[in-house]
Design an enzyme around this catalytic site. Structure first.
Site, PDB file in Angstrom:
ATOM      1  N   LYS A   9      72.232 115.694  99.465  1.00  0.00           N
ATOM      2  CA  LYS A   9      72.367 116.627 100.943  1.00  0.00           C
ATOM      3  C   LYS A   9      71.109 116.325 101.652  1.00  0.00           C
ATOM      4  O   LYS A   9      69.881 116.273 101.405  1.00  0.00           O
ATOM      5  CB  LYS A   9      72.747 117.974 100.803  1.00  0.00           C
ATOM      6  N   MET A  93      63.365 114.367  92.052  1.00  0.00           N
ATOM      7  CA  MET A  93      63.197 115.706  91.488  1.00  0.00           C
ATOM      8  C   MET A  93      62.245 116.427  92.681  1.00  0.00           C
ATOM      9  O   MET A  93      61.181 115.596  92.907  1.00  0.00           O
ATOM     10  CB  MET A  93      62.397 116.070  90.161  1.00  0.00           C
ATOM     11  N   LEU A  97      66.545 117.188  98.186  1.00  0.00           N
ATOM     12  CA  LEU A  97      67.835 116.738  98.405  1.00  0.00           C
ATOM     13  C   LEU A  97      69.032 117.232  97.660  1.00  0.00           C
ATOM     14  O   LEU A  97      70.224 116.990  97.722  1.00  0.00           O
ATOM     15  CB  LEU A  97      67.735 115.118  97.885  1.00  0.00           C
ATOM     16  N   GLY A  98      68.637 118.254  96.971  1.00  0.00           N
ATOM     17  CA  GLY A  98      69.521 119.246  96.142  1.00  0.00           C
ATOM     18  C   GLY A  98      69.967 118.790  94.904  1.00  0.00           C
ATOM     19  O   GLY A  98      71.243 118.963  94.531  1.00  0.00           O
ATOM     20  N   GLY A 100      69.404 119.002  91.803  1.00  0.00           N
ATOM     21  CA  GLY A 100      69.820 120.138  90.548  1.00  0.00           C
ATOM     22  C   GLY A 100      70.984 120.864  90.780  1.00  0.00           C
ATOM     23  O   GLY A 100      71.867 121.020  90.048  1.00  0.00           O
ATOM     24  N   SER A 101      71.415 121.243  92.240  1.00  0.00           N
ATOM     25  CA  SER A 101      72.331 122.073  92.551  1.00  0.00           C
ATOM     26  C   SER A 101      73.460 121.358  92.723  1.00  0.00           C
ATOM     27  O   SER A 101      74.446 121.690  92.417  1.00  0.00           O
ATOM     28  CB  SER A 101      71.902 122.494  93.889  1.00  0.00           C
ATOM     29  N   SER A 102      73.455 120.100  92.987  1.00  0.00           N
ATOM     30  CA  SER A 102      74.350 119.169  93.059  1.00  0.00           C
ATOM     31  C   SER A 102      74.966 118.762  91.890  1.00  0.00           C
ATOM     32  O   SER A 102      76.370 118.708  91.528  1.00  0.00           O
ATOM     33  CB  SER A 102      74.074 117.732  93.980  1.00  0.00           C
ATOM     34  N   ASP A 134      72.209 126.855  96.919  1.00  0.00           N
ATOM     35  CA  ASP A 134      72.774 125.778  97.551  1.00  0.00           C
ATOM     36  C   ASP A 134      74.033 125.198  96.885  1.00  0.00           C
ATOM     37  O   ASP A 134      74.808 124.181  97.230  1.00  0.00           O
ATOM     38  CB  ASP A 134      71.952 124.653  97.402  1.00  0.00           C
TER      39      ASP A 134
END
EC number: 2.7.1.148
Length: 280
Positions: A9, A93, A97-98, A100-102, A134
């Site tokens: 993202k 990492m 860009l998100g 881990g959440s993605s 997120d």
């Protein structure tokens, strides 16, 4: 074998408009996805064990968001099945860009389908919020206006340009940015119409420029081609282009010690496309 996407993202802007009593910052931002992803493979098993076969170096498995997401869904639904998970990691990492959440969101969505646990998207989003602010936006899979700590979401229809995303070789500490005394915490509230008119900025950017000169260098370089902005707290930055060829031309000029990718903006994430292909 079906590989499940976990897309990146971008934060198209990021304002802080105050703080809650518990110390969390009140944010305004807009999320848009791009067609650049991590890819996850899930192999359900009958033994109830959750096995993460692609753990992140230096991260204990019990702290890994993919493992935590699988365990959370298993426990909350009293599911007796297990799973083996492999990740083809592409998102950097600590880049904003998100990733881990993605990855966590894709784990919840995919296992809800594969384990047939029957939760709705909104129920999955509530679980995701326990893993990170997120995570819900990745579960819903729609470009969105976000407020609160990032969990109050309103779908948006935005232009879908081509982006050049540049990631310098540094990981930014989100905590370090948010405790910085010079961080602006009293922005005037933004509106969606203001966003569509080109207003807004990332208030974390001046702080990160001061703490991480390599990010400042990347922003200055990319701004030669198109207005550049940081996503989240960095270190990744991005600029929009009218066409893929213009973005690729800029990428060809990028210093070799940075990571760069050209990706298409998406108002509907590739995870939604994948879910539709499964018949859900």
């Amino acid at each position: 074998m079906l590989l499940w996407p976990a897309p990146a993202k971008l934060n198209l802007f990021l304002h802080i408009i105050g703080r809650r009593e518990d110390g969390y910052h009140l944010l305004q931002t807009a999320f848009q996805f791009v067609d650049y992803c991590d890819w996850l493979e899930f192999r359900p098993s009958a033994d109830g064990r959750i096995e993460h076969l692609s753990p992140l170096p230096g991260v204990p498995v019990e702290h890994d968001l993919v493992y935590r997401a699988a365990l959370l869904l298993q426990q909350r639904t009293a599911c007796s099945q297990g799973v083996e998970v492999r990740i083809r990691k592409h998102l950097p990492m600590g880049g904003g860009l998100g990733g881990g959440s993605s990855d966590a969101a894709t784990t919840l969505v995919a296992l809800n389908h594969l384990w047939e646990t029957g939760l709705s998207i909104s129920q999955l989003a509530q679980l995701g919020l326990e893993l990170g602010a997120d995570v819900p936006v990745f579960i819903y899979g729609r470009a969105a206006w976000a407020e609160g700590v990032g969990e109050q979401l309103q779908p948006l229809e935005l232009p879908e340009p081509w982006y050049l995303i540049v990631t310098p070789a540094v990981q930014v500490s989100t905590r370090e940015v948010f405790i910085a005394p010079e961080l602006t915490r009293d922005c005037k509230p933004m509106t969606i119409s203001g966003l569509l008119a080109g207003e807004g900025e990332n208030v974390c950017e001046p702080v990160v420029r001061g703490l991480y000169p390599v990010v400042a260098d990347a922003l200055d370089w990319l701004s030669q081609f198109s207005p550049a902005r940081m996503t989240g707290t960095g270190s990744s930055i991005f600029a929009a282009f009218d066409g893929k060829s213009q973005a690729l031309a800029a990428l060809a000029c990028m210093p070799s010690h940075w990571q760069g990718i050209v990706a298409k903006g998406c108002n509907y994430s590739l995870l939604l496309d994948c879910l539709e292909k499964t018949g859900c």
